[in-house]
Design an enzyme around this catalytic site. Structure first.
Site, mmCIF file in Angstrom:
data_model
loop_
_atom_site.group_PDB
_atom_site.id
_atom_site.type_symbol
_atom_site.label_atom_id
_atom_site.label_comp_id
_atom_site.label_asym_id
_atom_site.label_seq_id
_atom_site.Cartn_x
_atom_site.Cartn_y
_atom_site.Cartn_z
ATOM 1 N N TYR A 281 -12.780 63.452 -13.251
ATOM 2 C CA TYR A 281 -13.118 64.846 -12.967
ATOM 3 C C TYR A 281 -14.622 65.073 -13.127
ATOM 4 C CZ TYR A 281 -12.998 69.960 -13.383
ATOM 5 O OH TYR A 281 -13.217 71.305 -13.208
ATOM 6 N N SER B 65 -18.805 72.436 -12.229
ATOM 7 C CA SER B 65 -18.204 72.479 -13.559
ATOM 8 C C SER B 65 -19.261 72.207 -14.623
ATOM 9 C CB SER B 65 -17.098 71.422 -13.653
ATOM 10 O OG SER B 65 -16.693 71.196 -14.987
#
Length: 274
Positions: free
Chosen positions: A168, A155
Site C-alpha cells: 500500500y 496517503s
C-alpha cells in the site's frame, strides 16, 4: 465576501467519482454536490443507496457500474456518462484500499507476503485508483475548453511509509509521483487548464483499515494509539474533513494549482514526535 465565494462554486460542472459508494468517496460526493456539481457515482458495488441519499438532499446524482481494473469496463462507463451528462469536468479517483493478505503481522511475515496480494494492492491503488481512469476520462476532459480537474487520493504513507503495509505504501507513493507527472504532461501536451492534484488523507476509520486501528470492542489497538499520539489534533479524521480541499481543487478557486499533494491529516505529517 459573497462575490469571492463564487469562485468555489461547481454549478454546471459534472463530477465523476470512482469508488463513489465508499465511506470517503460518498462523503466527498456529497460535498461536491452541495457545491453545485452533478454527481456521477461509479463503483463496482451498487451505488443506488448513496445516490438516493444524495438525491434526497437536492443533489443531481446517478450511479454507474465500473471496474477500475478493467479498462474496457471503464470505457463503457465513460460512454454511458457522456450519453447521460454530455461532459466530464471533474474526476475524483477514490477507488483504492489495502488487504489483510498484503499486510505484515505476527502470523504473516514480510518474507511470506504473497505476490498475488501485493499485486492486487498496487494494481488497485495505482492503476485502478489513478492511471486507468485518468487515461479513459482524461481523454475526453482534455477537449474541454474550460479545462477541468482530476483529483487523486494519495496517503500519509506516501510521505513516510507506515509499518506493516509495504504494498500500500509503495502504491500510494507512486500515486503521488504519477499525479505530478500527469499534471505536467497534460499542461504541456494537451490542455493547460486541465489540472491534476491529489489529497493525502491522514487517518480515517474505513472498512479497509479498521482491523488495524481498533479492537472488536471498539478500543484502540496499539497502532491506533500510536497514530492518535502522533496526531496533534488528537483524533481520527471525519470523512467530511476532506470536502473543503476537494471543493477547492475542483473549482476555479485553484485554477493556477496543479501537481500538488495536500495532506489532510490533523498535523500528523508536521509532527516529529517531540
Amino acid at each position: 465576501m459573497k462575490e469571492n465565494l463564487k469562485m468555489f462554486s461547481l454549478e454546471g460542472k459534472t463530477a465523476v467519482i470512482t469508488g463513489g459508494a465508499g465511506v470517503l468517496g460518498s462523503a466527498i460526493a456529497r460535498g461536491l454536490g452541495k457545491a453545485g456539481a452533478k454527481i456521477v457515482l461509479c463503483d463496482i458495488v451498487n451505488a443506488n443507496k448513496v445516490v438516493k441519499q444524495l438525491q434526497g438532499q437536492g443533489i443531481t446524482a446517478k450511479g454507474y457500474y465500473i471496474n477500475v481494473m478493467d479498462i474496457e469496463k471503464i470505457k463503457f462507463c465513460r460512454d454511458e456518462v457522456i450519453r447521460d451528462f454530455g461532459r466530464v469536468d471533474i474526476l475524483l479517483n477514490a477507488a483504492g484500499g489495502n488487504t489483510k493478505g498484503a499486510t505484515t503481522s505476527e502470523e504473516l511475515k514480510f518474507f511470506d507476503l504473497p505476490l498475488s496480494a501485493l499485486e492486487k494492492v498496487v494494481g488497485l491503488n495505482l492503476f485502478g485508483g489513478a492511471v486507468l481512469p485518468s487515461q479513459v476520462f482524461g481523454k475526453i476532459m482534455v477537449e474541454n475548453k474550460e479545462g477541468g480537474s482530476i483529483i487523486n487520493i494519495s496517503s500519509m504513507s506516501a510521505f513516510c511509509p507506515l509499518t506493516k503495509v509495504s504494498g500500500y505504501s509503495a502504491a500510494k507513493a507512486a500515486v503521488s509521483n504519477f499525479t505530478q507527472w500527469l499534471a505536467v504532461h497534460f499542461a504541456q501536451e494537451y490542455n493547460k487548464k486541465l489540472r491534476v492534484n491529489a489529497i493525502a488523507p491522514g487517518f480515517f476509520l474505513t472498512t479497509q483499515n479498521r482491523f488495524l486501528l481498533t479492537n472488536e470492542d471498539g478500543s484502540l489497538t496499539p497502532r491506533g494509539e500510536t497514530i492518535i499520539a502522533h496526531t496533534p489534533m488528537d483524533k481520527f479524521g471525519d470523512p467530511e474533513d476532506l470536502i473543503g480541499a476537494c471543493v477547492w481543487l475542483a473549482s476555479d478557486a485553484s485554477k493556477f494549482v496543479t501537481g500538488i499533494i495536500i495532506p489532510i491529516d490533523g498535523g500528523f505529517s508536521a509532527f516529529s514526535g517531540v
